[in-house]
Design an enzyme around this catalytic site. Structure first.
Site, PDB file in Angstrom:
ATOM      1  N   SER A 103       0.857  -1.181   0.000  1.00  0.00           N
ATOM      2  CA  SER A 103       0.000   0.000   0.000  1.00  0.00           C
ATOM      3  C   SER A 103       0.891   1.228   0.000  1.00  0.00           C
ATOM      4  O   SER A 103       2.027   1.188   0.488  1.00  0.00           O
ATOM      5  CB  SER A 103      -0.899   0.011   1.243  1.00  0.00           C
ATOM      6  OG  SER A 103      -1.551   1.264   1.385  1.00  0.00           O
ATOM      7  N   TYR A 118      -2.770   0.465  10.748  1.00  0.00           N
ATOM      8  CA  TYR A 118      -2.749  -0.207   9.440  1.00  0.00           C
ATOM      9  C   TYR A 118      -1.479   0.159   8.685  1.00  0.00           C
ATOM     10  O   TYR A 118      -0.812  -0.711   8.094  1.00  0.00           O
ATOM     11  CB  TYR A 118      -3.987   0.190   8.637  1.00  0.00           C
ATOM     12  CG  TYR A 118      -3.930  -0.180   7.179  1.00  0.00           C
ATOM     13  CD1 TYR A 118      -4.138  -1.493   6.766  1.00  0.00           C
ATOM     14  CD2 TYR A 118      -3.670   0.781   6.201  1.00  0.00           C
ATOM     15  CE1 TYR A 118      -4.077  -1.838   5.422  1.00  0.00           C
ATOM     16  CE2 TYR A 118      -3.610   0.449   4.863  1.00  0.00           C
ATOM     17  CZ  TYR A 118      -3.815  -0.862   4.473  1.00  0.00           C
ATOM     18  OH  TYR A 118      -3.754  -1.201   3.145  1.00  0.00           O
ATOM     19  N   LYS A 122       1.707  -2.108   7.048  1.00  0.00           N
ATOM     20  CA  LYS A 122       2.152  -2.044   5.657  1.00  0.00           C
ATOM     21  C   LYS A 122       3.619  -1.623   5.549  1.00  0.00           C
ATOM     22  O   LYS A 122       4.314  -2.029   4.616  1.00  0.00           O
ATOM     23  CB  LYS A 122       1.240  -1.107   4.859  1.00  0.00           C
ATOM     24  CG  LYS A 122      -0.143  -1.701   4.603  1.00  0.00           C
ATOM     25  CD  LYS A 122      -0.056  -3.024   3.831  1.00  0.00           C
ATOM     26  CE  LYS A 122      -1.398  -3.577   3.419  1.00  0.00           C
ATOM     27  NZ  LYS A 122      -1.285  -4.809   2.609  1.00  0.00           N
ATOM     28  N   LYS A 160     -14.981  -2.239   5.000  1.00  0.00           N
ATOM     29  CA  LYS A 160     -14.489  -2.947   6.181  1.00  0.00           C
ATOM     30  C   LYS A 160     -13.950  -1.950   7.205  1.00  0.00           C
ATOM     31  O   LYS A 160     -14.184  -2.084   8.405  1.00  0.00           O
ATOM     32  CB  LYS A 160     -13.394  -3.941   5.773  1.00  0.00           C
ATOM     33  CG  LYS A 160     -12.834  -4.777   6.923  1.00  0.00           C
ATOM     34  CD  LYS A 160     -13.856  -5.760   7.468  1.00  0.00           C
ATOM     35  CE  LYS A 160     -13.254  -6.665   8.515  1.00  0.00           C
ATOM     36  NZ  LYS A 160     -14.228  -7.595   9.097  1.00  0.00           N
TER      37      LYS A 160
END
Length: 212
Positions: A103, A118, A122, A160
């Site tokens: 990402s 998050y 990554k 999500k």
């Protein structure tokens, strides 16, 4: 299964074989690789695509949410990579490929608290991919390792992340013209199509209109 049926009815070359696997459960991952070995001999190309974000800031997030992201975004990638490599090694596959769908959040931290943890997972994928490349060289193989790091892709990802606010999730994809799944597939094909002496380390790709 639905996607496999769509591919078959559309007349695409090859066959998509669905297999149910909870990537946060190592036993299920190992069972999947065992089934692949039994049914299809093994893995030549592994694309670690699964990933998710939960809205868990660093100052107030839940341990459960953080652990879920670690399990799927970091541990599952590592386990699948290990098992794929072992599959290649035992069959003397020297030209395999492991591709991690990373990402842009693995290269920069944006000022949005809900994606900070998050982003950390990554960043881990960025480090894992380079570490993998180095270990593959130490093992004297020609197996290659690549990251593909997209910005905003129109998938179910935002639904999500913002599962309590579907309108916000939908708005994420309406603000700009996003990347599509087909754009990601084309990037994967480009990576796999590189000549054997060329290893693409990382493709960073954003929608043209994306700012961050």
């Amino acid at each position: 299964q639905k996607l496999a049926a769509e591919c078959q009815s559309a007349g695409y070359a090859g066959t998509l074989i669905p297999y149910k696997c909870d990537l946060s459960n190592e036993e299920e991952i190992l069972s999947m690789f065992s089934a692949i070995k039994t049914l299809h001999q093994g893995v030549d190309v592994c694309i670690n695509n699964a990933g998710l974000a939960r809205p868990e800031p660093l100052l107030s997030g839940s341990t459960e949410g953080w652990r879920t992201m670690i399990d799927v975004n970091v541990m599952a990638v590592s386990i699948c990579t290990r098992e794929a490599y072992q599959s290649m090694k035992e069959r003397n596959i020297d030209d395999g490929h492991i591709i991690n769908i990373n990402s842009m959040n693995g290269h920069s931290v944006v000022p949005q608290s809900v994606v900070h943890f998050y982003s950390a997972t990554k960043y881990a994928v960025t480090a894992l991919t380079e570490g993998l490349r180095q270990e593959l060289r130490e093992a004297k193989t020609h197996i290659r390792a690549t990251c593909i790091s997209p910005g905003l892709v129109e998938t179910g990802f935002a639904f999500k992340l913002h599962d309590n606010d579907p309108e916000r999730a939908a708005a994420t994809y309406e603000s700009i013209r996003c990347l599509k799944a087909e754009d990601m597939a084309n990037a994967v094909i480009y990576v796999l199509s590189a000549p054997p002496h060329v290893q693409i380390g990382d493709i960073q790709m954003r929608p043209t209109e994306q700012i961050s």
